[in-house]
Write an enzyme that holds these catalytic residues in place. Structure first.
Site: not given
Length: 722
Positions: A418, A447, A465, A467, A469, A549, A595
């Site tokens: 992000c 992680r 990911q 991902d 945005h 979400k 997200h």
């Protein structure tokens, strides 16, 4: 079979009359609307009618809004044709519904109560065993014990423990809730010699000094005896001198009662549990509080259901899941490996797995570009200050790796993408006319996971990911969310997933952002789901502190649910990073940040795909699509020419020979190759290929061009069908 279809359809509709579904009712998330009056059994075979010769033995009644688990299927009679095995249809799975603990209050109570009953049984059978925690799980329960070092438990003990549990259940003892003061609870715990329980009590009071302390007894409590002297030192692991019972006196039932520090809930009596629907499954090690610096405990896992039939269906699901274990198949098919000598939780993609990943990534990128996303790439590390600004160091530090020094500056491996996409946004200048801006990246993150928690591809330390945005105006939220939901449906549908569970999580008690923005955002999510026609469940207060979400779980070929897609609104990071755009009056305004991820991570999604297809990927996704098997060396050149022709057409083909044709076919089946072509002198002479599909279906000799054309069509349509 096609002629019989109307008859079968009529039969299936009649069988499904009680639940108003119809044989093909369980097909799409948009059609998933269980009727409140549902009560009868309902069978569905991957959205299709059962093949001829299969009779489903349903193990329980249909129940509302619970996950599907596999039931048994009778094999066809010897006189019937064998079932065709294909990569995208698991022909011998008939689904039945079994609920998780979250979906059934009664099952939750049964499973939690079984954890207590198991602990009681253990302490009745084995002296000196200390208890710690015993929660329910999604489909069962466990309890962690400190076992005496001189008398360790093994798998053979489970039968003995289960037998003792059955005695307790058949005694029909009551579960009795008692509220006590912290001082009284501490006195009882010390008298029982349970240091772990004392630590739990202390942690409860540290969080909330006025917390209500409750104890649950199995059996009517006996009259308390005079407090005994402490039987242990405060440090967990000290020897226990007594069981967890408050005294050695017998309860009115004649059975020595047992108690545990617990908030509940439980069944009313042990007799409410069917002992034939309970099973102890395995023994494992577990660190106290999940910290490897603490003592290693003994964990006993179990499962519990309302009926023996449900237990049997669950056991069949486990057997089926074991066959599909992605770790086993990953090794057998040389898809990936995790090599402990170079670090746990780090994935090596082998050529076969890397090819599948390449196909997934290519599809993902092309689809996103066609939907107005812009691809970005960002670094894997950044200065620690970036993570301070984002708040990750405050709220996510325990999941991040240690910082590193680079030329007197502190850097950090990224746990999320992000802040990097925000940095790309902030490097530009945007007016309201420029929004929405959609940035997408297949970004690898790192992680920290404890060694005992990692599991194949499902839980790793480094993963990629999918991902993206979206930065948009408040009045664009609905259309953008709708666009993401469309993208989710198309993406997951392409990989064969059409059944979803959708959850909408709303504002929690602690949150950031203005009331009107929250109200607008939640209304936008509801509206977008309404436009899609998707049924959903509301998790009131379950949203993130920074925004509401939508979470989407998919169902695989044997009915298991997997969390994949998530869509989250964020009012927090735009504020933290001082993001803005210029509105129509040239005033600075904060954009809304969305997200979203569809796969979740490539590693985890790949593991799900392996298990869903049992390694037999659809034709378009298979690492090797065609194996050309030569009968002898005389036809090898013809086979190589055909392979070259296929490769020019975009088909992944290979030629194998120098072994008996039977062995070559067996090896191709083991490799789960979708299309197997036998090449002999007759095929070379007639420019044909003798085609066999994975699973054994023989198509006979087909013209080479027809074979190529069929495969090209399957690739272009992303189909599993030849």
């Amino acid at each position: 079979r096609n002629k019989m279809r109307p008859i079968l359809q009529k039969r299936a509709n009649a069988a499904c009359a009680s639940c108003k579904r119809g044989a093909l009712g369980w097909l799409r998330a948009s059609q998933f609307a269980p009727t409140p009056t549902t009560s009868g059994p309902c069978i569905v075979l991957n959205g299709n009618l059962p093949p001829l010769g299969i009779t489903a033995r349903l193990q329980s009644s249909w129940s509302r809004s619970s996950p599907l688990l596999a039931a048994t299927v009778e094999a066809p009679a010897a006189s019937e044709a064998p079932l065709e095995q294909t990569s995208d249809t698991i022909k011998q799975s008939v689904f039945m519904e079994l609920k998780t603990s979250d979906e059934s209050e009664q099952l939750l109570r049964i499973r939690h109560s079984c954890a207590h009953i198991m602990a009681m049984a253990v302490q009745r059978l084995y002296k000196g065993v200390q208890v710690t925690i015993g929660p329910w799980t999604e489909r069962g329960f466990f309890y962690d014990f400190q076992w005496p070092a001189d008398s360790p438990i093994n798998e053979k003990d489970l039968k003995k423990i289960k037998k003792e549990m059955a005695k307790i259940i058949k005694a029909d003892l009551p579960f009795v809730r008692e509220e006590v003061t912290p001082a009284e609870a501490e006195a009882r715990i010390r008298a029982a010699g349970e240091p772990y329980k004392l630590e739990i009590l202390q942690s409860i009071l540290q969080r909330n000094a006025s917390a209500s302390i409750t104890i649950y007894h199995i059996g009517e409590p006996a009259a308390p005896a005079a407090p005994a002297a402490p039987a242990f030192v405060d440090a967990p692991g000290a020897a226990a001198a007594a069981s967890a019972a408050p005294s050695k006196a017998l309860a009115p039932s004649g059975v020595k009662p047992w108690w545990d520090l617990c908030a509940g809930p439980h069944v009313a009596r042990t007799g409410d549990i069917n002992p034939d629907a309970v099973e102890l499954e395995s023994i494992a090690g577990a660190y106290w509080r999940g910290d490897e610096k603490n003592a290693m405990l003994t964990r006993i896992y179990g499962t519990a259901w309302e009926t023996p039939e449900q237990l049997k269906a669950y056991e069949q699901l486990k057997e089926e899941a074991a066959k599909r274990d992605h770790r086993k198949l990953g090794a057998e098919l040389s898809l990936f490996s995790i090599q402990e000598n170079s670090g746990g939780g780090l994935v090596y993609w082998h050529p076969n797995g890397a090819m599948v990943r390449h196909l997934i990534e290519t599809f993902w990128k092309e689809l996103h570009l066609s939907r107005g996303y812009q691809l970005v790439y960002s670094p894997h590390i950044a200065k620690a200050d970036l993570w301070k600004t984002s708040g990750h160091l405050d709220f996510y530090r325990e999941n991040m790796y240690e910082q590193m020094k680079v030329e007197d500056e502190t850097y950090q491996l990224r746990p999320m993408n992000c802040p990097f996409h925000i940095s790309v946004y902030k490097d530009g200048y945007y007016s309201y006319r420029d929004l929405p801006l959609r940035l997408a990246e297949l970004g690898t993150v790192y992680r920290y996971e404890r060694s005992g928690t990692m599991h194949g591809l499902f839980r790793v330390r480094g993963f990629t990911q999918d991902d993206a945005h979206i930065f948009c105006l408040p009045n664009q939220i609905t259309s953008e969310i709708k666009g993401v939901l469309d993208l989710v449906e198309e993406t997951l549908g392409t990989f064969g997933f059409h059944d979803y569970e959708v959850n909408l999580s709303t504002r929690p008690e602690k949150s950031v952002g203005e009331d009107d923005i929250w109200a607008m955002a939640e209304a936008a999510l509801v509206e977008a789901l309404g436009v899609k026609g998707w049924r959903y469940q509301v998790d009131a207060g379950g949203g993130a502190f920074y925004g509401p979400k939508i979470d989407i779980k998919i169902r695989d070929a044997i009915g298991r649910k997997w969390q994949c897609s998530t869509i989250q609104l964020d009012f927090n990071l735009p504020e933290r990073f001082d993001m803005h755009y210029m509105d129509s009056s040239a005033s600075k305004q904060r954009p809304i940040m969305i997200h979203r991820a569809i796969f979740g991570s490539l590693e985890r999604f790949f593991g799900i795909l392996i298990e869903n297809y049992m390694g037999a990927f659809p034709l378009w996704l298979a690492p090797v699509q065609v194996r050309l098997l030569t009968v002898n060396d005389m036809v090898a050149e013809y086979a190589r020419d055909i392979a070259a022709q296929m490769k020019r057409a975009g088909i992944r083909a290979e030629v194998l020979g120098e072994a008996s044709i039977g062995k070559l076919i067996r090896n191709a089946e083991k490799a789960k190759t979708p299309v197997i072509c036998v090449v002999g002198a007759k095929e070379a002479e007639n420019n044909t290929l003798s085609v066999r599909l994975y699973g054994g279906k023989e198509l006979g000799a087909l013209p080479t061009q027809e074979v190529v054309g069929r495969i090209v069509m399957a690739i272009s349509t992303k189909s599993g069908k030849f």
